[in-house]
Structures are given as structure tokens and as C-alpha cells.
Design a protein around this motif. Structure first.
Motif, PDB file in Angstrom:
ATOM      1  N   ILE A  69       0.878  -1.168   0.000  1.00 48.95           N
ATOM      2  CA  ILE A  69       0.000   0.000   0.000  1.00 48.95           C
ATOM      3  C   ILE A  69       0.914   1.216   0.000  1.00 48.95           C
ATOM      4  CG2 ILE A  69      -1.771   1.309   1.236  1.00 48.95           C
ATOM      5  CD1 ILE A  69      -2.679  -1.282   2.516  1.00 48.95           C
ATOM      6  N   GLN A  70       0.739   2.075  -0.985  1.00 48.70           N
ATOM      7  CA  GLN A  70       1.575   3.268  -1.096  1.00 48.70           C
ATOM      8  C   GLN A  70       0.712   4.515  -0.928  1.00 48.70           C
ATOM      9  OE1 GLN A  70       4.798   3.535  -4.119  1.00 48.70           O
ATOM     10  NE2 GLN A  70       3.723   5.347  -4.837  1.00 48.70           N
ATOM     11  N   GLU A  71       1.126   5.389  -0.017  1.00 54.06           N
ATOM     12  CA  GLU A  71       0.416   6.641   0.226  1.00 54.06           C
ATOM     13  C   GLU A  71       1.330   7.809  -0.133  1.00 54.06           C
ATOM     14  OE1 GLU A  71      -0.754   6.710   4.288  1.00 54.06           O
ATOM     15  OE2 GLU A  71      -2.221   5.093   4.081  1.00 54.06           O
ATOM     16  N   LYS A  72       0.862   8.644  -1.035  1.00 55.05           N
ATOM     17  CA  LYS A  72       1.594   9.838  -1.434  1.00 55.05           C
ATOM     18  C   LYS A  72       0.928  11.041  -0.774  1.00 55.05           C
ATOM     19  CE  LYS A  72       4.574  12.224  -3.901  1.00 55.05           C
ATOM     20  NZ  LYS A  72       6.031  12.118  -3.726  1.00 55.05           N
ATOM     21  N   HIS A  73       1.629  11.660   0.174  1.00 56.27           N
ATOM     22  CA  HIS A  73       1.100  12.798   0.908  1.00 56.27           C
ATOM     23  C   HIS A  73       1.606  14.080   0.251  1.00 56.27           C
ATOM     24  CE1 HIS A  73      -0.352  10.453   4.469  1.00 56.27           C
ATOM     25  NE2 HIS A  73       0.552   9.602   4.004  1.00 56.27           N
ATOM     26  N   LEU A  74       0.679  14.841  -0.319  1.00 54.74           N
ATOM     27  CA  LEU A  74       0.997  16.094  -0.983  1.00 54.74           C
ATOM     28  C   LEU A  74       0.476  17.262  -0.153  1.00 54.74           C
ATOM     29  CD1 LEU A  74      -0.002  15.100  -4.635  1.00 54.74           C
ATOM     30  CD2 LEU A  74       2.280  15.027  -3.596  1.00 54.74           C
ATOM     31  N   ARG A  75       1.276  18.314  -0.063  1.00 59.22           N
ATOM     32  CA  ARG A  75       0.881  19.473   0.748  1.00 59.22           C
ATOM     33  C   ARG A  75      -0.426  20.093   0.266  1.00 59.22           C
ATOM     34  NH1 ARG A  75       5.505  23.301  -0.310  1.00 59.22           N
ATOM     35  NH2 ARG A  75       5.362  22.187  -2.289  1.00 59.22           N
ATOM     36  N   THR A 110      14.966  14.750   2.047  1.00 62.98           N
ATOM     37  CA  THR A 110      15.641  15.163   3.277  1.00 62.98           C
ATOM     38  C   THR A 110      16.075  13.949   4.082  1.00 62.98           C
ATOM     39  OG1 THR A 110      13.523  15.306   4.465  1.00 62.98           O
ATOM     40  CG2 THR A 110      14.349  17.315   3.414  1.00 62.98           C
ATOM     41  N   GLN A 111      15.258  12.887   4.039  1.00 59.30           N
ATOM     42  CA  GLN A 111      15.561  11.688   4.809  1.00 59.30           C
ATOM     43  C   GLN A 111      14.685  10.543   4.323  1.00 59.30           C
ATOM     44  OE1 GLN A 111      16.268  12.107   9.139  1.00 59.30           O
ATOM     45  NE2 GLN A 111      14.678  10.556   9.419  1.00 59.30           N
ATOM     46  N   ARG A 114       8.392  -1.383   5.900  1.00 55.58           N
ATOM     47  CA  ARG A 114       7.892  -0.012   5.766  1.00 55.58           C
ATOM     48  C   ARG A 114       9.002   0.888   5.221  1.00 55.58           C
ATOM     49  NH1 ARG A 114       7.727   4.580   9.084  1.00 55.58           N
ATOM     50  NH2 ARG A 114       5.751   5.723   9.143  1.00 55.58           N
ATOM     51  N   ILE A 115       8.664   1.733   4.243  1.00 55.62           N
ATOM     52  CA  ILE A 115       9.604   2.700   3.684  1.00 55.62           C
ATOM     53  C   ILE A 115       8.930   4.066   3.669  1.00 55.62           C
ATOM     54  CG2 ILE A 115      11.035   3.339   1.708  1.00 55.62           C
ATOM     55  CD1 ILE A 115      10.967   0.424   0.815  1.00 55.62           C
ATOM     56  N   GLU A 116       9.588   5.056   4.233  1.00 54.47           N
ATOM     57  CA  GLU A 116       9.058   6.412   4.265  1.00 54.47           C
ATOM     58  C   GLU A 116      10.069   7.352   3.620  1.00 54.47           C
ATOM     59  OE1 GLU A 116       7.045   9.410   7.543  1.00 54.47           O
ATOM     60  OE2 GLU A 116       8.856   8.298   8.106  1.00 54.47           O
ATOM     61  N   LEU A 117       9.620   8.082   2.596  1.00 57.53           N
ATOM     62  CA  LEU A 117      10.479   9.023   1.897  1.00 57.53           C
ATOM     63  C   LEU A 117      10.003  10.435   2.201  1.00 57.53           C
ATOM     64  CD1 LEU A 117       9.663   6.503  -0.363  1.00 57.53           C
ATOM     65  CD2 LEU A 117      11.751   7.458  -1.324  1.00 57.53           C
ATOM     66  N   LEU A 118      10.858  11.230   2.810  1.00 62.50           N
ATOM     67  CA  LEU A 118      10.538  12.613   3.157  1.00 62.50           C
ATOM     68  C   LEU A 118      11.222  13.528   2.154  1.00 62.50           C
ATOM     69  CD1 LEU A 118      11.079  12.352   7.031  1.00 62.50           C
ATOM     70  CD2 LEU A 118       8.967  11.997   5.716  1.00 62.50           C
ATOM     71  N   GLU A 119      10.445  14.327   1.452  1.00 67.66           N
ATOM     72  CA  GLU A 119      10.966  15.148   0.370  1.00 67.66           C
ATOM     73  C   GLU A 119      11.219  16.583   0.822  1.00 67.66           C
ATOM     74  OE1 GLU A 119       8.528  14.765  -3.111  1.00 67.66           O
ATOM     75  OE2 GLU A 119       8.179  12.630  -2.753  1.00 67.66           O
ATOM     76  N   THR A 120      12.097  17.241   0.114  1.00 71.13           N
ATOM     77  CA  THR A 120      12.519  18.594   0.503  1.00 71.13           C
ATOM     78  C   THR A 120      11.385  19.607   0.410  1.00 71.13           C
ATOM     79  OG1 THR A 120      13.281  18.984  -1.759  1.00 71.13           O
ATOM     80  CG2 THR A 120      14.916  18.191  -0.165  1.00 71.13           C
ATOM     81  N   GLN A 121      10.421  19.381  -0.478  1.00 70.64           N
ATOM     82  CA  GLN A 121       9.330  20.335  -0.663  1.00 70.64           C
ATOM     83  C   GLN A 121       8.190  20.130   0.336  1.00 70.64           C
ATOM     84  OE1 GLN A 121       9.728  22.858  -2.810  1.00 70.64           O
ATOM     85  NE2 GLN A 121      11.730  21.961  -3.247  1.00 70.64           N
ATOM     86  N   SER A 141       5.627  13.679   1.028  1.00 74.00           N
ATOM     87  CA  SER A 141       6.216  12.432   1.524  1.00 74.00           C
ATOM     88  C   SER A 141       5.500  11.241   0.911  1.00 74.00           C
ATOM     89  CB  SER A 141       6.138  12.355   3.053  1.00 74.00           C
ATOM     90  OG  SER A 141       4.797  12.297   3.501  1.00 74.00           O
ATOM     91  N   THR A 142       6.168  10.112   0.920  1.00 71.67           N
ATOM     92  CA  THR A 142       5.603   8.855   0.428  1.00 71.67           C
ATOM     93  C   THR A 142       5.797   7.797   1.502  1.00 71.67           C
ATOM     94  OG1 THR A 142       6.106   9.401  -1.874  1.00 71.67           O
ATOM     95  CG2 THR A 142       5.690   7.092  -1.365  1.00 71.67           C
ATOM     96  N   LEU A 143       4.722   7.075   1.817  1.00 69.46           N
ATOM     97  CA  LEU A 143       4.774   5.986   2.792  1.00 69.46           C
ATOM     98  C   LEU A 143       4.399   4.700   2.086  1.00 69.46           C
ATOM     99  CD1 LEU A 143       5.096   4.923   5.668  1.00 69.46           C
ATOM    100  CD2 LEU A 143       2.681   5.477   6.057  1.00 69.46           C
ATOM    101  N   LEU A 144       5.288   3.722   2.158  1.00 73.03           N
ATOM    102  CA  LEU A 144       5.084   2.445   1.494  1.00 73.03           C
ATOM    103  C   LEU A 144       5.091   1.336   2.542  1.00 73.03           C
ATOM    104  CD1 LEU A 144       4.931   0.921  -1.271  1.00 73.03           C
ATOM    105  CD2 LEU A 144       7.422   0.775  -1.167  1.00 73.03           C
ATOM    106  N   ARG A 145       4.000   0.596   2.613  1.00 76.90           N
ATOM    107  CA  ARG A 145       3.892  -0.510   3.564  1.00 76.90           C
ATOM    108  C   ARG A 145       3.859  -1.831   2.804  1.00 76.90           C
ATOM    109  NH1 ARG A 145      -0.016   2.985   5.745  1.00 76.90           N
ATOM    110  NH2 ARG A 145      -1.718   1.616   5.066  1.00 76.90           N
ATOM    111  N   MET A 146       4.810  -2.706   3.132  1.00 76.37           N
ATOM    112  CA  MET A 146       4.881  -4.026   2.514  1.00 76.37           C
ATOM    113  C   MET A 146       4.123  -5.014   3.395  1.00 76.37           C
ATOM    114  SD  MET A 146       6.998  -2.512   0.490  1.00 76.37           S
ATOM    115  CE  MET A 146       7.495  -3.778  -0.660  1.00 76.37           C
ATOM    116  N   GLN A 147       3.230  -5.812   2.790  1.00 81.14           N
ATOM    117  CA  GLN A 147       2.378  -6.710   3.553  1.00 81.14           C
ATOM    118  C   GLN A 147       2.407  -8.111   2.953  1.00 81.14           C
ATOM    119  OE1 GLN A 147      -1.367  -4.548   3.206  1.00 81.14           O
ATOM    120  NE2 GLN A 147      -1.018  -3.525   5.164  1.00 81.14           N
ATOM    121  N   ASP A 148       2.093  -9.091   3.807  1.00 83.51           N
ATOM    122  CA  ASP A 148       1.945 -10.491   3.372  1.00 83.51           C
ATOM    123  C   ASP A 148       3.174 -10.987   2.611  1.00 83.51           C
ATOM    124  OD1 ASP A 148      -0.722 -10.358   4.374  1.00 83.51           O
ATOM    125  OD2 ASP A 148      -1.374  -9.462   2.479  1.00 83.51           O
TER     126      ASP A 148
END
Length: 214
Positions: free
Chosen positions: A57-63, A168-169, A180-187, A190-197
Motif C-alpha cells: 500500500i503506497q500513500e503519497k502525501h501532498l501538501r 531530506t531523509q 515499511r519505507i518512508e520518503l521525506l521530500e525537501t518540498q 512524503s511517500t509511505l510504502l507498507r509491505m504486507q503479506d
């Protein structure tokens, strides 16, 4: 003389006991250092399965948006072949990521994508993380690992100017495999990726072998 000799025995016993205790503490400390979970052990652990199947499940969080953009799908990671990234929702789309580059399924075949796109860089990063390629990650990031083999967290701080302009991190959590992978962008996005099963017990199907071979 006798009194002096008698009085000195407790001090000698205390010194001996203190010395043994100190030695034990030092040995325990050295043992914990020797058994500390390090990047090489993490790499070996993640690289152990020949094939990994799972869903994501991938969540792209946009400002600019109150709710994240969510996509779901499945993936297949095969040692010496690469990664099949199969989006199911909101729109079906299949990607293949390998050492040769990134390809998208078009009709009955695969079409290679430009290697310098932002999406290409992110997918290469996913492949390196899932494969446990710490040496590849260390070329572009400062890595900080904490925890043990059952529960660990890896923090990536970009070193190259190109990556500093994007991230940024990056935070990666896992156990036996990446979870779980979380990508924090400079702008600020962010993107949150959860690996399941996830499982490493199933071999490649005939269709998956065909997709990697094309």
C-alpha cells in the motif's frame, strides 16, 4: 603484625571481588559489541531469499491535498532478476525494475523508460533497499542502523547534491524483511510504502519467469 595482616584480608577480598565484577562487565560489553546488528548482517538477511512475493500500500502525501493519494498492488522480487511492481488500484500498471533499467508493460511487451526521471531514481532506490544492497546505498547516503534482526530501523540521509534536492531523509523499518519505507521530500511532500503479506517460500511462476526474461 597479626592485626595488620588480619585487617588486610577483607580489603584483599573486596579488591578481588571488584576485579572479577569489572572483568565481567567488560566481557559483557565486548560481547554485546561483537553481537551488535550491523549493516552487513542486515544486507545478508535481506538478500537471503531467492524470491519474495508480497503486496503493498503506497500513500503519497501532498501538501496541496487534504488526503493522501493511495495506490495498491503486488510485487515480486527475484534475486539476479529484479523487481516486478504490479499496480492494481487506482489504475492497473505493471513495471519491471532491473539492472538494465525500468520498463513498463505496454500491451503484450515491455517498454523501457528514460533512466533519468525522478520515478526511475525512486524505483532504483526501492530495488536497492528490498535487495539489501547496503553498499549501493552507501554511495549516495549516510546510513544509520539501530535495533536487531527481528526489529530494526535504517535511516538514510542523502549525501549527493542531486538526492539532497529531492529527499531530506528516508526511513526504512523491518524485521526478517522490509516492512515499511518512508520518503521525506525537501518540498514537504512524503511517500509511505507498507509491505504486507511478504513471503520468501514461493518460487517464480511461469508467467513471472517470462516477464523477467523478456
Amino acid at each position: 603484625m597479626r592485626r595488620i595482616a588480619t585487617a588486610s584480608r577483607p580489603n584483599a577480598g573486596f579488591a578481588s571481588c571488584y576485579g572479577k565484577t569489572l572483568s565481567l562487565i567488560l566481557l559483557l560489553g565486548l560481547s554485546s559489541l561483537a553481537n551488535a546488528f550491523d549493516l552487513q548482517q542486515l544486507s545478508d538477511q535481506l538478500a537471503k531469499p531467492e524470491v519474495i512475493h508480497g503486496s503493498f500500500i503506497q500513500e503519497k502525501h501532498l501538501r496541496a491535498l487534504p488526503q493522501p493519494l493511495t495506490s495498491k498492488g503486488t510485487f515480486v522480487l527475484a534475486k539476479n532478476h529484479g523487481l516486478l511492481w504490479l499496480l492494481k488500484t487506482p489504475l492497473p500498471q505493471d513495471y519491471r525494475i532491473s539492472a538494465e533499467g525500468i520498463a513498463r508493460r505496454e500491451g503484450n511487451g515491455w517498454q523501457m523508460l528514460p533512466n533519468k526521471s525522478a520515478g526511475a531514481e525512486q524505483n532504483r532506490l526501492f530495488l536497492a533497499v528490498l535487495q539489501g544492497d547496503s553498499s549501493g546505498l552507501q554511495r549516495d547516503f549516510d546510513l544509520h542502523l539501530e535495533g536487531d534482526a527481528q526489529q530494526w530501523k535504517l535511516t538514510l540521509t542523502p549525501r549527493s547534491m542531486l538526492l539532497k534536492q529531492v529527499f531530506t531523509q528516508i526511513n526504512i523499518d523491518g524485521g526478517e524483511l522490509v516492512q515499511r519505507i518512508e520518503l521525506l521530500e525537501t518540498q514537504g511532500d512524503s511517500t509511505l510504502l507498507r509491505m504486507q503479506d511478504t513471503t520468501g517460500s514461493q518460487p517464480l511462476s511461469d508467467a513471472e519467469q517470462h516477464d523477467f526474461a523478456e
